[in-house]
Write an enzyme that holds these catalytic residues in place. Structure first.
Site, PDB file in Angstrom:
ATOM      1  N   PHE A 130       1.492 -29.727   2.759  1.00 41.86           N
ATOM      2  CA  PHE A 130       1.416 -29.907   4.218  1.00 41.86           C
ATOM      3  C   PHE A 130       1.775 -31.316   4.660  1.00 41.86           C
ATOM      4  CE2 PHE A 130      -2.672 -31.834   3.215  1.00 41.86           C
ATOM      5  CZ  PHE A 130      -2.779 -32.818   4.179  1.00 41.86           C
ATOM      6  N   LYS A 142       9.297 -22.106   0.405  1.00 38.76           N
ATOM      7  CA  LYS A 142       7.966 -21.605   0.793  1.00 38.76           C
ATOM      8  C   LYS A 142       7.182 -22.838   1.230  1.00 38.76           C
ATOM      9  CE  LYS A 142       4.072 -21.184   0.057  1.00 38.76           C
ATOM     10  NZ  LYS A 142       3.084 -21.865   0.952  1.00 38.76           N
ATOM     11  N   GLU A 150       1.546 -23.421   4.645  1.00 38.33           N
ATOM     12  CA  GLU A 150       1.137 -22.537   5.752  1.00 38.33           C
ATOM     13  C   GLU A 150       0.375 -23.298   6.837  1.00 38.33           C
ATOM     14  OE1 GLU A 150       0.126 -22.741   2.667  1.00 38.33           O
ATOM     15  OE2 GLU A 150      -1.735 -21.659   2.255  1.00 38.33           O
ATOM     16  N   ARG A 151       0.083 -24.624   6.578  1.00 38.44           N
ATOM     17  CA  ARG A 151      -0.644 -25.393   7.605  1.00 38.44           C
ATOM     18  C   ARG A 151       0.287 -25.890   8.709  1.00 38.44           C
ATOM     19  NH1 ARG A 151      -4.180 -24.083   5.012  1.00 38.44           N
ATOM     20  NH2 ARG A 151      -5.023 -24.840   3.064  1.00 38.44           N
ATOM     21  N   SER A 201      -1.004 -30.332  -4.922  1.00 33.64           N
ATOM     22  CA  SER A 201      -2.133 -30.915  -5.659  1.00 33.64           C
ATOM     23  C   SER A 201      -2.009 -30.621  -7.156  1.00 33.64           C
ATOM     24  CB  SER A 201      -3.437 -30.347  -5.100  1.00 33.64           C
ATOM     25  OG  SER A 201      -3.405 -28.938  -5.205  1.00 33.64           O
ATOM     26  N   CYS A 247       0.813 -38.813  -0.679  1.00 35.76           N
ATOM     27  CA  CYS A 247       0.630 -38.830  -2.137  1.00 35.76           C
ATOM     28  C   CYS A 247       0.810 -40.237  -2.678  1.00 35.76           C
ATOM     29  CB  CYS A 247       1.607 -37.883  -2.806  1.00 35.76           C
ATOM     30  SG  CYS A 247       3.284 -38.369  -2.490  1.00 35.76           S
ATOM     31  N   GLU A 278      -9.170 -37.347  -5.861  1.00 31.31           N
ATOM     32  CA  GLU A 278      -8.195 -37.729  -4.834  1.00 31.31           C
ATOM     33  C   GLU A 278      -8.827 -37.350  -3.493  1.00 31.31           C
ATOM     34  OE1 GLU A 278      -4.639 -35.286  -4.504  1.00 31.31           O
ATOM     35  OE2 GLU A 278      -3.471 -37.003  -3.829  1.00 31.31           O
TER      36      GLU A 278
HETATM   37  P1  NAD Z   1      -1.764 -27.697  -2.174  1.00 27.67           P
HETATM   38  O1  NAD Z   1      -1.645 -27.833  -3.648  1.00 27.67           O
HETATM   39  O2  NAD Z   1      -3.019 -27.124  -1.628  1.00 27.67           O
HETATM   40  O3  NAD Z   1      -0.576 -26.768  -1.595  1.00 27.67           O
HETATM   41  C1  NAD Z   1       0.763 -26.990  -1.945  1.00 27.67           C
HETATM   42  C2  NAD Z   1       1.503 -25.663  -1.895  1.00 27.67           C
HETATM   43  O4  NAD Z   1       0.929 -24.762  -2.846  1.00 27.67           O
HETATM   44  C3  NAD Z   1       1.436 -24.969  -0.537  1.00 27.67           C
HETATM   45  O5  NAD Z   1       2.701 -24.436  -0.238  1.00 27.67           O
HETATM   46  C4  NAD Z   1       0.390 -23.876  -0.751  1.00 27.67           C
HETATM   47  O6  NAD Z   1       0.641 -22.729   0.024  1.00 27.67           O
HETATM   48  C5  NAD Z   1       0.517 -23.559  -2.223  1.00 27.67           C
HETATM   49  N1  NAD Z   1      -0.754 -23.150  -2.827  1.00 27.67           N
HETATM   50  C6  NAD Z   1      -1.998 -23.569  -2.459  1.00 27.67           C
HETATM   51  N2  NAD Z   1      -2.932 -22.982  -3.248  1.00 27.67           N
HETATM   52  C7  NAD Z   1      -2.264 -22.200  -4.128  1.00 27.67           C
HETATM   53  C8  NAD Z   1      -2.679 -21.350  -5.195  1.00 27.67           C
HETATM   54  N3  NAD Z   1      -3.965 -21.209  -5.520  1.00 27.67           N
HETATM   55  N4  NAD Z   1      -1.741 -20.699  -5.896  1.00 27.67           N
HETATM   56  C9  NAD Z   1      -0.433 -20.839  -5.590  1.00 27.67           C
HETATM   57  N5  NAD Z   1       0.016 -21.627  -4.590  1.00 27.67           N
HETATM   58  C10 NAD Z   1      -0.888 -22.307  -3.859  1.00 27.67           C
HETATM   59  O7  NAD Z   1      -1.471 -29.143  -1.552  1.00 27.67           O
HETATM   60  P2  NAD Z   1      -1.604 -29.615  -0.039  1.00 27.67           P
HETATM   61  O8  NAD Z   1      -3.042 -29.710   0.321  1.00 27.67           O
HETATM   62  O9  NAD Z   1      -0.701 -28.859   0.832  1.00 27.67           O
HETATM   63  O10 NAD Z   1      -0.983 -31.097  -0.154  1.00 27.67           O
HETATM   64  C11 NAD Z   1      -1.711 -32.206  -0.570  1.00 27.67           C
HETATM   65  C12 NAD Z   1      -1.557 -32.468  -2.058  1.00 27.67           C
HETATM   66  O11 NAD Z   1      -0.177 -32.614  -2.397  1.00 27.67           O
HETATM   67  C13 NAD Z   1      -2.214 -33.766  -2.497  1.00 27.67           C
HETATM   68  O12 NAD Z   1      -2.835 -33.540  -3.747  1.00 27.67           O
HETATM   69  C14 NAD Z   1      -1.049 -34.729  -2.644  1.00 27.67           C
HETATM   70  O13 NAD Z   1      -1.257 -35.804  -3.537  1.00 27.67           O
HETATM   71  C15 NAD Z   1      -0.002 -33.807  -3.156  1.00 27.67           C
HETATM   72  N6  NAD Z   1       1.323 -34.360  -2.922  1.00 27.67           N
HETATM   73  C16 NAD Z   1       2.003 -34.860  -3.996  1.00 27.67           C
HETATM   74  C17 NAD Z   1       3.237 -35.431  -3.808  1.00 27.67           C
HETATM   75  C18 NAD Z   1       4.000 -35.987  -4.964  1.00 27.67           C
HETATM   76  O14 NAD Z   1       5.155 -36.305  -4.772  1.00 27.67           O
HETATM   77  N7  NAD Z   1       3.445 -36.113  -6.152  1.00 27.67           N
HETATM   78  C19 NAD Z   1       3.803 -35.502  -2.531  1.00 27.67           C
HETATM   79  C20 NAD Z   1       3.080 -34.967  -1.461  1.00 27.67           C
HETATM   80  C21 NAD Z   1       1.843 -34.394  -1.672  1.00 27.67           C
END
Ligand code: NAD
Length: 499
Positions: A149, A173, A176-177, A226, A281, A383
């Site tokens: 998101f 994909k 969804e937020r 994450s 991140c 985090e």
């Molecule tokens: P998230 O992991 O909750 O979601 C990321 C994606 O995964 C979304 O599209 C979501 O729909 C999907 N998803 C969520 N739960 C899932 C599941 N159980 N099974 C399959 N798919 C699932 O992350 P977020 O809250 O949207 O974003 C924040 C996180 O992203 C933080 O941990 C941040 O550090 C990380 N991030 C990392 C980078 C990087 O470059 N390393 C960059 C941006 C964000």
């Protein structure tokens, strides 16, 4: 209420799944639209469209794909304000910050404009008598991208422009937020000349992601999110035979040396710790102050700056920090602050009591600052992904670098110092993928590559730059011989050599 659909084969579609998710305006704390959540059916439809579009798109000369990228870049510039408003209304970050999100994504589109050069192969004449060898890069096939998101423009733009410029077709994909900005991006791609089926978008949650991970016609998956989900994506997609790059979470440390300019270091910590309400991140969440004197003056300088942060709805001018993304994020962050207090860290600035008149339902909080944080505490280990900065006191440089290296994450880090020796030693020995020297958020430019180490990245290749081109292409090596007419060499069962 506005309904956000899917984008398959160049048009908006409803699909068959009747599951929906709420999309909030975080400043108002109100649901503003609903997003359709795809099932296997919609994912399969998108894959069919992408697979059908692949042969023609992949055989188009790279220069023609590049011309579409030039046009796409122009459209992103023309629509930047509209895109920024969409981001701010669903994510909460300030308009200026949303424009930065778009700009950093556009840089990857600009990089993708160079694809004829970037995909150039290698040729060696006469590796044997009359034998030439050459290597070429070809697209992988149907690629998918699953995005978080926190950067609804930049992270989708890290993925699909470079992937399609390489000749692949793509299924995005997004989170969804905040799905409205990614949807606008794919609509603009069509306007730029991307043929139907080359870029598709399915909205959804775990169900859509799982359908992507097991689909036999998807060849490569890029993920950013994450760490627990990144690890799951990596192992599952690899198990189903896909190429995967999965970028995870982070705990970024900034080491402040005794010789650092404390004002400069404090300003850097304010920008990197509280920008986008700490939801980057590459946000700095831990300041490692070397020596108690450094720590005391750093905390003293930070406190008024945190108390004076201008907090409000991202759409208002003169605002520095907006709300966090959801009520769940708000509750998680406040409970971690509570945990920090109960574990004995000193809460020097407490942002929990922040209230904004007229926006009582919004997910706002003030900046928080902890001092005397230690390695065993939950606020150090987790985090937090909110506007909370922890100061860890370290007695010397060696224990500071050891602390950074022991951390399970390895996304970004920085050192603030005037000492070139220390900076060089730190850059060389630190076990982190992206390092800043007097630069708090060292996000590489598009023609270098972005990626962390340790549990911040699962897979081998980083995003964009040449690593991105390698991820979205396969190498083919061709050895070619044109015998002179009439020359016959007969056969040999020995291993061919060029002798
Ligand atoms: P998230 O992991 O909750 O979601 C990321 C994606 O995964 C979304 O599209 C979501 O729909 C999907 N998803 C969520 N739960 C899932 C599941 N159980 N099974 C399959 N798919 C699932 O992350 P977020 O809250 O949207 O974003 C924040 C996180 O992203 C933080 O941990 C941040 O550090 C990380 N991030 C990392 C980078 C990087 O470059 N390393 C960059 C941006 C964000």
């Amino acid at each position: 209420m506005k309904r956000i659909k899917h984008w398959i084969n160049g048009e908006l579609v409803n699909g068959k799944s009747d599951r929906t998710g709420p999309v909030f305006n975080p400043a108002l704390g109100e649901q503003i639209s609903e997003v359709l959540l795809a099932s296997d059916y919609e994912v399969d439809d998108a894959v069919k469209a992408a697979k059908k579009a692949f042969p023609e798109w992949s055989s188009l000369p790279a220069i023609r794909r590049a011309r579409i990228m030039f046009r796409f870049n122009e459209l992103l510039m023309e629509h930047a304000d509209e895109l920024a408003e969409l981001i701010t209304s669903e994510h909460g970050k300030t308009i200026e910050d949303s424009l930065g999100d778009i700009m950093r994504g556009r840089e990857v589109v600009e990089f993708s404009c160079g694809i004829p050069h970037l995909m150039r192969g290698e040729f060696t004449e006469d590796v044997g008598t009359g034998v030439d060898a050459y290597s070429i890069r070809q697209p992988v096939g149907v690629c998918a991208g699953i995005t978080p998101f926190n950067f609804p423009a930049m992270i989708p733009l890290w993925m699909f422009p470079l992937s399609i410029a390489c000749g692949n077709t793509f299924i995005l994909k997004p989170s969804e937020r905040d799905p409205s900005c990614p949807m606008k991006l794919v609509e603009l791609a069509k306007e730029a000349g991307v043929p139907d089926g080359v870029v598709n978008l399915v909205n959804g949650d775990k169900e859509a992601v799982d359908a992507i991970l097991v689909h036999p016609d998807i060849d490569a998956v890029s993920f950013v999110g994450s760490t627990p989900i990144a690890s799951y994506i990596y192992s599952t997609a690899a198990q189903f035979g896909k190429r995967v790059q999965a970028l995870g979470g982070a705990k970024n440390h900034m080491v402040v040396m005794p010789d650092a300019d404390i004002d400069q270091a404090a300003d850097a910590l304010i920008s990197a710790g509280y920008g986008s309400a700490g939801q980057r991140c590459m946000a700095v969440s831990v300041a490692v102050a070397v020596g108690d004197k450094t720590a005391d003056s750093l905390v003293e300088t930070l406190v008024p700056k945190i108390q004076e942060l201008k907090i409000g709805p991202g759409s208002s001018s003169d605002i520095e920090m907006g709300p966090v993304v959801t009520k769940q994020a708000y509750d998680r962050i406040t409970s971690l602050i509570e945990k920090g207090v109960s574990e004995g860290a000193s809460l020097v600035v407490d942002g929990r009591s922040f209230n904004l008149q007229g926006y009582e339902e919004g997910f706002f909080m003030g900046g928080s600052l902890f001092d005397n944080v230690t390695e065993g505490m939950e606020i150090y280990k987790q985090e937090i992904f909110g506007p909370v900065l922890s100061v860890v006191r370290s007695q010397d440089y060696e224990s500071a670098i050891d602390l950074v290296n022991r951390n399970e994450y390895g996304n970004g880090t920085a050192i603030f110092t005037k000492d070139g020796d220390a900076a060089r030693d730190f850059s060389e020995r630190v076990q982190i993928g992206m390092v800043g020297v007097n630069v708090p958020i060292p996000v590489p430019v598009a023609y270098h590559s972005f990626g962390g180490w340790k549990r911040s990245l699962f897979g081998d290749t980083h995003m964009h730059g040449m690593e991105g081109v390698r991820f979205y292409t396969r190498l083919k090596a061709i050895t070619s011989r044109w015998p002179k007419s009439g020359v016959r060499e007969g056969h040999s069962l020995n291993m061919p050599t060029m002798e």
